[in-house]
Design an enzyme around this catalytic site. Sequence first.
Site, PDB file in Angstrom:
ATOM      1  N   SER A   1       0.814  -1.209   0.000  1.00 43.57           N
ATOM      2  CA  SER A   1       0.000   0.000   0.000  1.00 43.57           C
ATOM      3  C   SER A   1       0.853   1.268   0.000  1.00 43.57           C
ATOM      4  CB  SER A   1      -0.959  -0.041   1.197  1.00 43.57           C
ATOM      5  OG  SER A   1      -1.906   0.977   1.145  1.00 43.57           O
TER       6      SER A   1
ATOM      7  N   ASP B   1      -5.890   2.211  -3.592  1.00 36.73           N
ATOM      8  CA  ASP B   1      -7.174   1.995  -2.921  1.00 36.73           C
ATOM      9  C   ASP B   1      -7.543   3.166  -2.018  1.00 36.73           C
ATOM     10  OD1 ASP B   1      -5.395   1.595  -0.834  1.00 36.73           O
ATOM     11  OD2 ASP B   1      -6.249  -0.319  -0.191  1.00 36.73           O
TER      12      ASP B   1
END
Length: 452
Positions: A105, A250
């Site tokens: 991430s 995301d």
Amino acid sequence: MASKRKFFGTDGIRGKANTAPMTVEIAQKLGQAAGLYFRSNSQRRHNVVLGKDTRLSGYMIECALVAGFLSAGMDVTLVGPLPTPAIAMLTRSLRADVGVMISASHNPFTDNGIKLFGPDGFKLSDEAEIEIETMMGQDLTDRLAAPEDVGRASRLNDAAGRYIENAKASFPRGLRLDGLKIVVDCAHGSAYRVAPKALWELGAEIVRIGCDPDGVNINNGVGSTHPETLSEAVREHDADVGIALDGDADRLLIVDETGAVVDGDQILGLMALSWKETGRLAGTSVVATVMSNLGLEKALEANGLTLQRTAVGDRYVVERMREIGANLGGEQSGHMVLSDYATTGDGLIAALQVLAVCVEQKKPASEVCRVFKPYPQRLENVRYTGDNPLHRPEVETLRAQADSCLAGRGRLVLRASGTEPLIRVMVEAEDQALVDAVVNDTCAAIRHLTAG
């Protein structure tokens, strides 16, 4: 139940590359265990969709996972660098048994991680992760595929195009982005191709930054964790708006035409009010975490909506959304879950919803994206040794003292870090002096507890 975990955290498995648990051996064992877990007894072929971000170590982890899945008798469809929500979407679209995203991430390139999605495109339950972990600790030799049943690996060449079309389909029919100059910062991560292309195909003029990955520059001074880079670029190029994604795309932050940063709470509030007005909001509840600003909660209440809070982590947001039938949730950090379009946080789709409001209202982002006045909020970390001090009974006295000081004008959130021996102390209230006083007193009391 979560305390029994050895490898899985709140968002899959994560760690420093080439160091446990991010080693080739563990990745291969995970592939075998997950493959066996999702492989039914039917005679049909079983398939896993496997994607990654742009980290150098992604090649290493990818190869190990592929070997594990193939040895378990699963076919593997490789899609290369794509956003996490693309993997969730493709898992459902291709009717795969499991989806896997290799990414850490917003972390630096030295870290990596593995996220698993079930055939429905949602992240796995605690129970599923624990069962897979249990299998990883077993000798699986006798359960692996026979030589004639070993899986095959192939590459899906149009995976990026499929995701782009899926994202564009979320944009209101008949609207275009013509005339808008948009700076897109992809953090040198997984969206470096798909995000600029999707926005350009909808008519926008695109300025790209953070779109030149080299394996080691992901999230390095760019992306949603470094919005100052995007702010500078928006001002330099006289752009209408800036969009910042993180390494696996995301999460989303917006920068308006003045260079001011718009966080996830403002984005969530904007979408909630817009969707309510257009009849797209399911029910009257929006889901966020305990970290979302109290100003958001008050703004929603003023418009007849309720903010339901969960523990920190987008998986908990999604779980609550599914429990109550909500179709909108998110985090202050920029995870936006729009369940009409995606099963997990999707930065690109969330950005398209914000841009749609700007186009529909014919107003600049600075007006559209300011739906409430944030309460003063301060977060401090207190490091401790030994056991987690939040488990001690004295903490309830601390909470009561803070509640008495805040007197309904604010709130205190105490939570332990999931990765470090830290207690996170967050206070927000109408008055900054009150916030500072409660934070200072609470941190001092926690330090005294740990010292004693």
